[in-house]
Design an enzyme around this catalytic site. Sequence first.
Site, PDB file in Angstrom:
ATOM      1  N   GLY A 111       0.822  -1.192   0.000  1.00 13.63           N
ATOM      2  CA  GLY A 111       0.000   0.000   0.000  1.00 13.63           C
ATOM      3  C   GLY A 111       0.863   1.253   0.000  1.00 13.63           C
ATOM      4  O   GLY A 111       2.064   1.199   0.304  1.00 13.63           O
ATOM      5  N   CYS A 112       0.254   2.383  -0.307  1.00 18.60           N
ATOM      6  CA  CYS A 112       1.021   3.625  -0.415  1.00 18.60           C
ATOM      7  C   CYS A 112       1.568   4.073   0.938  1.00 18.60           C
ATOM      8  O   CYS A 112       2.749   4.432   1.055  1.00 18.60           O
ATOM      9  CB  CYS A 112       0.184   4.722  -1.062  1.00 18.60           C
ATOM     10  SG  CYS A 112      -1.418   5.011  -0.276  1.00 18.60           S
ATOM     11  N   TYR A 113       0.733   4.060   1.981  1.00 16.80           N
ATOM     12  CA  TYR A 113       1.223   4.444   3.301  1.00 16.80           C
ATOM     13  C   TYR A 113       2.348   3.528   3.790  1.00 16.80           C
ATOM     14  O   TYR A 113       3.388   4.010   4.258  1.00 16.80           O
ATOM     15  CB  TYR A 113       0.085   4.435   4.317  1.00 16.80           C
ATOM     16  CG  TYR A 113      -0.868   5.596   4.248  1.00 16.80           C
ATOM     17  CD1 TYR A 113      -0.426   6.915   4.332  1.00 16.80           C
ATOM     18  CD2 TYR A 113      -2.246   5.382   4.133  1.00 16.80           C
ATOM     19  CE1 TYR A 113      -1.316   7.980   4.293  1.00 16.80           C
ATOM     20  CE2 TYR A 113      -3.143   6.439   4.105  1.00 16.80           C
ATOM     21  CZ  TYR A 113      -2.681   7.735   4.177  1.00 16.80           C
ATOM     22  OH  TYR A 113      -3.566   8.785   4.148  1.00 16.80           O
ATOM     23  N   THR A 156       4.449   1.823   2.042  1.00 16.98           N
ATOM     24  CA  THR A 156       5.674   2.051   1.275  1.00 16.98           C
ATOM     25  C   THR A 156       6.476   3.193   1.872  1.00 16.98           C
ATOM     26  O   THR A 156       7.686   3.068   2.117  1.00 16.98           O
ATOM     27  CB  THR A 156       5.343   2.342  -0.194  1.00 16.98           C
ATOM     28  OG1 THR A 156       4.680   1.214  -0.766  1.00 16.98           O
ATOM     29  CG2 THR A 156       6.615   2.611  -0.994  1.00 16.98           C
ATOM     30  N   GLU A 215       1.990  12.225  -0.658  1.00 18.92           N
ATOM     31  CA  GLU A 215       1.861  11.582   0.647  1.00 18.92           C
ATOM     32  C   GLU A 215       3.084  11.928   1.496  1.00 18.92           C
ATOM     33  O   GLU A 215       4.206  12.015   0.989  1.00 18.92           O
ATOM     34  CB  GLU A 215       1.780  10.067   0.453  1.00 18.92           C
ATOM     35  CG  GLU A 215       1.397   9.307   1.696  1.00 18.92           C
ATOM     36  CD  GLU A 215       1.021   7.890   1.332  1.00 18.92           C
ATOM     37  OE1 GLU A 215      -0.097   7.674   0.806  1.00 18.92           O
ATOM     38  OE2 GLU A 215       1.840   6.992   1.543  1.00 18.92           O
TER      39      GLU A 215
END
Length: 350
Positions: free
Chosen positions: A153-155, A157, A246
Amino acid sequence: MSNKLKAALLGASGYTGADLLRIGVLHPQLEFTALTANTHAGKPLGTVFPHLDGLGLPRLQQTDDMKWQDFDVVFCGLPHATSQEIIAEIVENHDRPRIIDMSADYRLRDPDSYQKWYGNKHIAPHLQEKAVYGLSEHYREQIKDARIIACPGCYPTAALMALIPLAKAALIDPADIIIDAKSGVSGAGRGLKQNTLFTEAGESLSPYAVASHRHSAELDQEISLAAEQQVAVGFTPHLIPMSRGELVTCHLRLAEGKSAADLRAALKAKYDVEPFVHILDEGVMPSTSMVRGSNLCKINVFEDRIPGRAIVIATLDNLVKGSAGQAIQNFNIAFGIEETTGLQQVAMFP
């Protein structure tokens, strides 16, 4: 005849699918020969994403019409629970293609954890042994031979890039990690949701999924492995009024006798040879404007004013390094292609 590797993209009408095509269409060894979007089947891609018109990409089609043996690789940009069934059908019935999944369906090693966090039982837990967690810089060797590559997931990563080297080196107390995370609205996907409407999200900053965000499972899993002990991470995400980007601020307790300088040294030792992860000069504040549209992750370390604590900040583009760009990076690793191929975009500013 083209010697490019043949690729299919499932879920081409989502934001991550669009960014995968934006990046991948110029990749010299990759050719997208099939795109699916069931609700838009039969349409040219340009009617869904006008910025991708005129690129010679195929029309959108139904997933049921796919002939899996025609592809070397399938990128999966479908929602969780949808991906697992299709991936299981491919892997159990065909000796190719390889799968690069951008959903959550094969990220968690424990099927019980998947059911807890995603609310439904995994239909193919036996395939988890064929899956590798696709955090490129940390699982490169495993990715090379994996049939299923489960992109993080992006968070996770952003946070894991900052935290895994520190946990592995026992420089921090893994039981005292607090992650304050913020993401642009595209992180919520393209579906219609009240909280992502312009009048709801614009000029507003709001937390969501407090103490219950599904990415907590990935953070716990990977930091526990790095620290060699079971931990639970404090993690609170926030929605910020911009389209992409992010930033995570990690509040850490130092291990006894360690300093912020030790954290910085460990991160530099790990990432100085990495093309996409940069440790900034001392005192430089990471910001989303440094990475927008690129496959970069920028990190820095700061001494907290509270003795025995440090702050580590990381930023990336949630649609690129946090999703589509990492998928292309994993494609390069899996097929023995120079890892930076197709991923050398400079960040967009302003």
